[in-house]
Scaffold this motif. Sequence first.
Motif, PDB file in Angstrom:
ATOM      1  N   ASN A 175      27.997  23.470  36.894  1.00 29.37           N
ATOM      2  CA  ASN A 175      27.513  24.844  36.798  1.00 29.37           C
ATOM      3  C   ASN A 175      28.054  25.477  35.512  1.00 29.37           C
ATOM      4  N   ASP A 176      27.770  26.748  35.318  1.00 34.37           N
ATOM      5  CA  ASP A 176      28.156  27.424  34.077  1.00 34.37           C
ATOM      6  C   ASP A 176      29.658  27.349  33.839  1.00 34.37           C
ATOM      7  N   PRO A 221      23.413  28.304  28.800  1.00 31.59           N
ATOM      8  CA  PRO A 221      23.163  26.971  29.376  1.00 31.59           C
ATOM      9  C   PRO A 221      22.653  25.969  28.345  1.00 31.59           C
ATOM     10  N   LYS A 227      23.540  23.747  36.216  1.00 36.97           N
ATOM     11  CA  LYS A 227      23.059  24.540  37.349  1.00 36.97           C
ATOM     12  C   LYS A 227      23.028  26.014  36.949  1.00 36.97           C
ATOM     13  N   GLY A 255      22.448  28.699  39.062  1.00 37.70           N
ATOM     14  CA  GLY A 255      22.617  29.637  40.163  1.00 37.70           C
ATOM     15  C   GLY A 255      21.279  30.040  40.741  1.00 37.70           C
ATOM     16  N   VAL A 264      17.995  25.054  38.258  1.00 38.69           N
ATOM     17  CA  VAL A 264      18.803  24.076  37.526  1.00 38.69           C
ATOM     18  C   VAL A 264      18.005  23.560  36.340  1.00 38.69           C
ATOM     19  N   GLY A 281      25.913  21.122  46.648  1.00 36.35           N
ATOM     20  CA  GLY A 281      26.070  20.400  45.388  1.00 36.35           C
ATOM     21  C   GLY A 281      26.160  18.904  45.578  1.00 36.35           C
TER      22      GLY A 281
END
Length: 333
Positions: free
Chosen positions: A202-203, A215, A233, A235, A239, A264
Motif C-alpha cells: 500500500n502507499d 502511486p 494498493k 485504498g 489497486v 490483503g
Amino acid sequence: MTHELLTIGRISVDIYPNDIGVDLEDVTSFGKYLGGSPSNVAVAVARHGRRTAVISRTGDDAFGRYLHRELRKFKVDDSYVTAVKEWPTAVTFCAIKPPEDFPLYFYGRFPTAPDLQIKAEELDLNAIRDAGIFWSTVTGLCQEPSRTAHIKAHEARSRTGLKPGQYTILDLDYRPMFWASEADAREQVAKILPHVTVAIGNDKECAVAVGEGTPDEQADRLLAAGVEIAVVKLGPEGVMAKTRTERVVSAPVPVETVNGLGAGDSFGGAFCHGMLSGWPLAQVLDFANAAGALVASRLSCADAMPTPEEVTGLLAERGRLVPGTYATEGATL
C-alpha cells in the motif's frame, strides 16, 4: 514435488473475538485460527487448487501442533515448518470493529518469535529455486537469524535465472512495532529488491520501501530497482499494477466489511493464482480484488479464503470480467 508457491516467514495463532464491534476488554469469547501473512497466502493459493508450502517455525508446544494440523487441513505442505524449543508459538489477538478498525495485539513476538528463528543453513535452496512463485515479506527481514535466511533464499533464486512463469514476490508488509525505524526497514528492503520480480504494497509500505510520492512515482521507483511488476494498493480507489510497458487499475469490489485483516492475504493468494495461470495483468488484478473483498466480508482469515468459483461468481455478479473470457472494453489505463 515442485511447489507452485513456496512462502517464508510469519506463522501464528490468530485469536479473533466472536463479539463484533466492541473493544478487546469487552469481548467474552474467542475463536482460534491459523494466522501469519505468508501462511495465509499459502492457504489462499491452496484454495485455488495449487501445490503450496510454508517455510517457518513454531514453538514446541500445543499451539505449534495446532498450526501443523491446520496447514495439513488446508492442504499446505508443512514439512519446512520446524519447532523451536526456546520460544513459544506466537499468538495474535485482534478486536473487530468494522468497517475500518481492526487493531492487532502481538503476543510472544518480543524479543523474538519462533518464525524469526528461521536459519539460513536449514533452508532447502533447491525447493526455493524450483518453486513457481517464492513469496516473502518485509517483516521477515526485521531481525536475525531470519534476516540472513531471507537474504540467502533470495540470493539462491537469481532473478536472471528464473524460467518463464516463475516469479519472486515481495510483500512490502511493514509493521512498525518490529523495526527500530523506517530507515532501518528501507535499508533491508534494498538488499532484497534486486532479486524480486513483483513487489506488492500500500502507499505507506511503498513509502517505507522507496520513499514518499504518488502511486505512480512509487511504482516507477520499484521498477527502477529492478522489479518487473509494481503493485500499489490505492485504498478506496482500488489497486494499480505497473510494468515498464503497461499500467492497469482495478476498481474496488464493494462489500460489507466484517474483518479487513485477511483481505490483503486473500488478494496475494489470488494474485499468485492468476500469475501462475498466465492471465493478462488486468484480469489478475480484478480476480485478486474480488478475492480480497470476499475475505473482508467474513470473520476469519485462513478459514475464509475463497475458492475460484466464489471469486468468479462475485465478479460475474458485479458485472466484471471473469478471467478466461474476453473484454469488450479495455482496462483502465
